[in-house]
Scaffold this motif. Structure first.
Motif, mmCIF file in Angstrom:
data_model
loop_
_atom_site.group_PDB
_atom_site.id
_atom_site.type_symbol
_atom_site.label_atom_id
_atom_site.label_comp_id
_atom_site.label_asym_id
_atom_site.label_seq_id
_atom_site.Cartn_x
_atom_site.Cartn_y
_atom_site.Cartn_z
ATOM 1 N N LEU A 1 2.543 2.056 -11.717
ATOM 2 C CA LEU A 1 3.410 1.892 -10.554
ATOM 3 C C LEU A 1 2.685 2.188 -9.247
ATOM 4 N N TYR A 2 1.557 2.830 -9.330
ATOM 5 C CA TYR A 2 0.885 3.329 -8.144
ATOM 6 C C TYR A 2 -0.353 2.528 -7.768
ATOM 7 N N VAL B 1 8.274 1.278 -5.182
ATOM 8 C CA VAL B 1 8.324 2.024 -6.444
ATOM 9 C C VAL B 1 9.700 1.853 -7.086
#
Length: 109
Positions: free
Chosen positions: A8-9, A102
């Motif tokens: 996700l990052y 996110v």
């Protein structure tokens, strides 16, 4: 699963660069040295991932000019210069975009 892997990052580098540009644009200018001294670092510590924005412009290796501009500071002649909140407004859109992106990823999973 994506969260556990840290997938996700993946865009944090992009956000770091956007933050640097936002800070450069928002930094009050005299010589321009403080505005040009912004950088970022992404750290991963176990379960935590962070973006750290840093400013390396210091007077005599001690006084961080960016922090002095933000919060105010005493002068050498006994006066005081009030701070100007320029960091938080510059980074707020970046924080909002990170949260939005996110959340999209979390709800897609």
């Amino acid at each position: 699963e994506k969260m556990a892997k840290g997938d996700l990052y993946g865009d944090l580098d992009r956000y770091g660069k956007q933050g640097v540009e936002a800070l450069r644009s928002a930094t009050p200018r005299d010589s321009g040295m403080t505005a040009e001294s912004w950088s970022y670092e992404i750290t991963r510590d176990g379960e935590h991932i962070s973006i750290w924005w840093r400013n390396t412009n210091r007077i005599n290796g001690y006084f961080n000019v960016a922090i002095g501009l933000q919060y105010g500071h005493a002068t050498g002649t006994g006066g005081y210069i009030a701070g100007q909140d320029y960091i938080n407004p510059a980074l707020r859109p970046i924080f909002d975009k990170i949260a939005e992106d996110v959340w999209k990823e979390v709800t897609k999973a």
